[in-house]
Design an enzyme around this catalytic site. Structure first.
Site, PDB file in Angstrom:
ATOM      1  N   LYS A 238      64.381  27.162  70.050  1.00 31.82           N
ATOM      2  CA  LYS A 238      65.144  28.389  70.315  1.00 31.82           C
ATOM      3  C   LYS A 238      64.238  29.563  70.660  1.00 31.82           C
ATOM      4  O   LYS A 238      63.043  29.560  70.402  1.00 31.82           O
ATOM      5  CB  LYS A 238      66.066  28.689  69.139  1.00 31.82           C
ATOM      6  N   ARG A 273      69.447  20.092  63.409  1.00 30.97           N
ATOM      7  CA  ARG A 273      69.881  19.757  64.771  1.00 30.97           C
ATOM      8  C   ARG A 273      68.686  19.950  65.691  1.00 30.97           C
ATOM      9  O   ARG A 273      68.215  21.075  65.867  1.00 30.97           O
ATOM     10  CB  ARG A 273      71.047  20.672  65.155  1.00 30.97           C
TER      11      ARG A 273
END
Ligand code: 7PM
Length: 300
Positions: A238, A273
């Protein structure tokens, strides 16, 4: 028979839930690894769908071989800034992949990343095991679709909408506000008939948050864990990692992703995840052997 008593009769004779492979996994003490599988649209590949499904199936298969405990299929309708994908197209992309996975790896739970109620209904029928909704079932008809599917749901926090949420995220107290939002979504789900054991929570790292907001949430993951539901955390590649590491290329953010994944595991995340399954599985195995030597070997 009046509607209310036929409703009561129906619920009185409702058969028990079939054993869920996900429930068995969640009962284990170790953190689980969820592999991210994008079921993308390659409109220039001639016969489109077939090739796309094959690529997604191959990716999911490789992740299972690398040690993924479950896979998260997403047709890119939920990506920040992405153009919305019509649900018919989303369903068309997802179903062949779900069907192939159920055939080839029936022990691996399948999560579907979607905000569309129609997609939730369709994937539940085709045998998916978990609804992963970045809007926490706030979309039209989603709550009802999730209740009827009898599937577990991931309730993720998001401020704003994917197209604009990163423009100027603002909080007075990000940890309190994320916790209160999730508590409100839990209450809505419970009131609609979703039992406690079918709810998972997610702080929504990167969804309407600055770097500082993301870091505050990771630092205080315990405050979200205190709500009493399993936590799913998505940090993989991210942009907050890119900001810290000054690495604009997402595919080069593995080291930072592993650091954030291990931090999350240490602070109570139940499901991580991730894009890089083999690497995360290795990092977790070492972390776990160090932190809990009595337990670590048992589950491998
Ligand atoms: C661009 C930015 C592309 C962000 C893709 C993403 C999560 C999720 C996503 C998460 C849950 C990504 C995200 N992130 N679902 N879906 N939690 N539950 O990195 O953090 O894959 S999309």
């Amino acid at each position: 028979m009046p509607a209310s008593s036929s409703e009561a009769l129906r619920s009185a004779v409702k058969p028990p839930d079939p054993p869920s492979p996900l429930a068995a996994l969640l009962a284990q003490s170790r953190p689980l690894v969820m592999g991210i599988v994008n079921v993308t649209d390659d409109s220039f590949s001639g016969d489109g769908l077939k090739g796309d499904a094959a690529a997604a199936i191959a990716r999911a298969r490789a992740q299972v071989e690398a040690g993924a405990d479950l896979v998260d299929l997403g047709a890119e309708s939920t990506r920040p800034g992405a153009a919305p994908v019509p649900f018919q197209q989303e369903i068309q992309r997802l179903l062949p992949v779900i069907e192939a996975l159920k055939r080839e790896a029936p022990q691996v739970p399948i999560s579907v990343d979607t905000r569309n109620a129609a997609t939730m209904r369709a994937v539940a029928v085709s045998g998916a095991h978990l609804i992963n909704d970045i809007s926490a079932l706030r979309g039209e008809g989603s709550l009802e679709a999730a209740v009827r599917s009898r599937l577990p749901v991931v309730l993720m926090h998001m401020q704003g909408e994917p197209g604009s949420m990163q423009q100027a995220p603002q909080y007075e107290d990000v940890v309190r506000e994320v916790r209160d939002h999730l508590a409100a979504r839990i209450a809505a789900c419970r009131a609609a008939g979703i039992p406690r054991h079918r709810i998972l929570l997610d702080p929504g790292i990167g969804f309407g948050k600055t770097v500082a907001h993301n870091l505050s949430l990771l630092r205080r993951l315990d405050a979200l864990g205190a709500l009493g539901y399993p936590l799913l955390v998505g940090v993989s590649r991210k942009s907050f990692i890119g900001a810290i590491a000054r690495e604009p290329e997402a595919a080069r953010r593995l080291p930072g992703s592993l650091a954030a994944a291990l931090w999350s595991a240490q602070h109570g995340a139940k499901i991580l995840r991730v894009h890089d399954v083999a690497e995360t599985v290795q990092a977790l195995a070492v972390w776990r052997e160090i932190s809990d030597p009595a337990d670590a070997g048992k589950t491998q």
